[in-house]
Design an enzyme around this catalytic site. Structure first.
Site, mmCIF file in Angstrom:
data_model
loop_
_atom_site.group_PDB
_atom_site.id
_atom_site.type_symbol
_atom_site.label_atom_id
_atom_site.label_comp_id
_atom_site.label_asym_id
_atom_site.label_seq_id
_atom_site.Cartn_x
_atom_site.Cartn_y
_atom_site.Cartn_z
ATOM 1 C CG LEU A 137 -2.002 -1.057 1.301
ATOM 2 C CD1 LEU A 137 -2.744 -0.966 2.636
ATOM 3 C CD2 LEU A 137 -2.965 -0.923 0.143
ATOM 4 C CG ASP A 138 0.554 3.988 -3.148
ATOM 5 O OD1 ASP A 138 1.446 3.189 -3.465
ATOM 6 O OD2 ASP A 138 -0.338 4.382 -3.913
#
Length: 198
Positions: free
Chosen positions: A124-125
């Protein structure tokens, strides 16, 4: 801010017996779950590993589970760690990488010390939050990540629209029928929370 949360799932109840199978030394060490394959290669090449009392510097040397292996003088049983899966709630502000050149806080640095070495299934960013799967099994992570295995993934994203941001409601609605990227079919369910201003 949301805090990291972990939930464990045992996929196998006991260590796997592979006493009759020969494997490469570095691969066997990595399979214990204590080191990554790269770390095991480096330890072996640095002559820190002994097999049956003999120093071994070749990471590809063949070993059996019954062999007596020591790392830095410490006995290391070559039991294959059972594959396990953890559900991790990733908060905003953590980057999904083992180390970051920019010094930003990472997912792995935030994990409790009792957890074994784990891999993330995908990532996930930095500014994203939500479910991130962690596992101690490289093959399991690979199986879950491969697009050809067609595991369905659902994400919810909040996008701020507006001409000044370069994103309009019309652009989001146009994505509603889905689009393809890197052999993956992506379908977006678009819901505008408020009408846009002209």
């Amino acid at each position: 801010a949301p805090q990291p949360r972990l939930h464990a799932k045992h996929l196998v109840k006991a260590p796997v017996s592979m006493s009759h199978i020969q494997r490469g030394l570095a691969k066997a060490l990595a399979a214990t779950g204590r080191w990554s394959r790269r770390e095991a290669n480096r330890m072996t090449a640095d002559a820190r590993v002994c097999v049956n009392g003999v120093q071994v510097s070749n990471p590809a040397a063949r070993v059996r589970q019954s062999d007596r292996v020591t790392v830095d003088g410490e006995l290391t049983p070559l039991e294959v760690a059972p594959p396990r899966l953890w559900r991790f709630h990733k908060p905003d502000g953590l980057i999904t990488t083992a180390s970051d050149p920019q010094g930003r806080p990472t997912v792995f640095a935030s994990l409790p010390g009792w957890l074994p070495r784990v891999l993330s299934v995908g990532r996930l960013d930095l500014r994203s939050e939500g479910l991130l799967l962690l596992t101690n099994s490289g093959p399991l992570a690979r199986m879950l990540e491969l697009p050809s295995n067609a595991f369905e993934r659902k994400y919810r994203a909040l996008v701020c629209t507006g001409q000044e941001r370069g994103v309009t409601g019309a652009m989001l609605r146009a994505m509603g029928d889905g689009f393809g990227a890197a052999r993956v079919r992506i379908r977006m369910l678009v819901s505008l929370l408020a009408p846009e201003r002209a």
